[in-house]
Design a protein around this motif. Structure first.
Motif, PDB file in Angstrom:
ATOM      1  N   UNK A  90      10.911  13.194   8.051  1.00  0.00           N
ATOM      2  CA  UNK A  90      10.540  14.566   7.795  1.00  0.00           C
ATOM      3  C   UNK A  90      11.068  15.030   6.481  1.00  0.00           C
ATOM      4  N   UNK A  91      11.655  14.359   5.863  1.00  0.00           N
ATOM      5  CA  UNK A  91      12.378  15.235   4.326  1.00  0.00           C
ATOM      6  C   UNK A  91      11.638  14.844   3.341  1.00  0.00           C
ATOM      7  N   UNK A  92      10.696  15.707   2.984  1.00  0.00           N
ATOM      8  CA  UNK A  92       9.549  15.896   2.230  1.00  0.00           C
ATOM      9  C   UNK A  92       9.768  17.114   0.990  1.00  0.00           C
ATOM     10  N   UNK A  93      10.773  17.453   0.788  1.00  0.00           N
ATOM     11  CA  UNK A  93      11.084  18.692   0.066  1.00  0.00           C
ATOM     12  C   UNK A  93       9.887  19.839   0.895  1.00  0.00           C
ATOM     13  N   UNK A  94       9.430  19.775   1.959  1.00  0.00           N
ATOM     14  CA  UNK A  94       8.736  21.179   2.184  1.00  0.00           C
ATOM     15  C   UNK A  94       7.376  20.824   2.331  1.00  0.00           C
ATOM     16  N   UNK A  95       7.230  19.748   1.631  1.00  0.00           N
ATOM     17  CA  UNK A  95       5.882  19.500   0.749  1.00  0.00           C
ATOM     18  C   UNK A  95       4.599  18.714   2.297  1.00  0.00           C
TER      19      UNK A  95
ATOM     20  N   UNK B  39       2.048  14.862  -0.695  1.00  0.00           N
ATOM     21  CA  UNK B  39       2.503  14.196  -1.907  1.00  0.00           C
ATOM     22  C   UNK B  39       3.327  12.389  -1.036  1.00  0.00           C
ATOM     23  N   UNK B  40       2.876  11.581  -0.896  1.00  0.00           N
ATOM     24  CA  UNK B  40       2.703  10.467  -0.083  1.00  0.00           C
ATOM     25  C   UNK B  40       3.963   9.588  -0.827  1.00  0.00           C
ATOM     26  N   UNK B  41       4.768   9.076   0.161  1.00  0.00           N
ATOM     27  CA  UNK B  41       5.998   7.650  -0.964  1.00  0.00           C
ATOM     28  C   UNK B  41       4.598   6.087  -1.239  1.00  0.00           C
TER      29      UNK B  41
ATOM     30  N   UNK C 189       0.574  -1.395   0.049  1.00  0.00           N
ATOM     31  CA  UNK C 189      -0.021  -0.158  -0.152  1.00  0.00           C
ATOM     32  C   UNK C 189       0.594   0.908   0.050  1.00  0.00           C
ATOM     33  N   UNK C 190      -0.051   2.130  -0.708  1.00  0.00           N
ATOM     34  CA  UNK C 190       1.117   3.583  -0.494  1.00  0.00           C
ATOM     35  C   UNK C 190       1.034   4.645   1.171  1.00  0.00           C
ATOM     36  N   UNK C 191       2.383   4.607   1.642  1.00  0.00           N
ATOM     37  CA  UNK C 191       2.305   4.808   2.810  1.00  0.00           C
ATOM     38  C   UNK C 191       2.648   6.613   2.768  1.00  0.00           C
ATOM     39  N   UNK C 192       2.090   7.286   4.140  1.00  0.00           N
ATOM     40  CA  UNK C 192       2.343   8.690   3.473  1.00  0.00           C
ATOM     41  C   UNK C 192       3.717   8.306   4.465  1.00  0.00           C
TER      42      UNK C 192
END
Length: 175
Positions: A127-132, A137-139, A117-120
């Motif tokens: 904590x590193x999600x390019x500021x989003x 923008x989940x994993x 499954x998709x994980x957030x």
């Protein structure tokens, strides 16, 4: 002159009777880029660990991440891919070693351990999600699986590959 940081990556896994990983240890030791601005910084920052260590989307119940101190002895600078270079190389190489030890095809083994499954990002402790926002923008592990499936034929994953002649160097396996 700036140098990319040096890194030591140590991985261990425990597997069940079917050769599936049930425990994972990743010890990553590298000076942080923050040491360029603060000489007292001794551990990789959260955003550096978020580049492939704390957010590995594998279906493994028990995961332990260790990040011992490392002092920078030179000025560190990034060119491309930053901390993902040593992290990704170590993890993907180790997964291939686990597959070989289980007598399995590395592509099939990798696809099996990737969480379906998709994980957030929050679920993955990233904590590193390019500021989003991770909700925006989940994993997307489905996308990750499709990348493996798409590039596998070019890399000849899943196919028998002729073995190169032995060089005479001894290989050892620790158990």
């Amino acid at each position: 002159m700036h140098y990319h940081t040096v890194s030591v990556e140590h991985l261990e896994a425990a597997v069940d009777g079917k050769g599936k990983p049930v425990a994972w240890l990743h010890r990553t030791v590298a000076p942080t880029i923050i040491s360029t601005f603060n000489a007292a910084a001794k551990n990789e920052a959260g955003f550096e660990l978020g580049m492939g260590v704390i957010n590995v989307p594998f279906a493994i119940r028990n995961v332990r991440i260790e990040n011992p101190e490392a002092t920078a002895h030179t000025r560190i600078g990034w060119f491309r891919s930053v901390s993902n270079i040593p992290h990704a190389f170590a993890i993907q190489s180790f997964v291939a070693e686990l597959a070989a030890a289980a007598g399995r095809d590395p592509k099939d083994f990798l696809l099996e351990v990737i969480v379906r499954p998709v994980r957030s990002g929050r679920d993955a402790c990233d904590a590193w999600n390019h500021g989003e926002a991770p909700e925006r923008y989940p994993v997307d592990t489905g996308r990750l699986r499709r990348v493996v499936e798409t590039v596998a034929p070019q890399g000849r994953l899943g196919q028998e590959v002729a073995q190169a002649p032995r060089s005479g160097l001894a290989a050892t396996t620790a158990s």
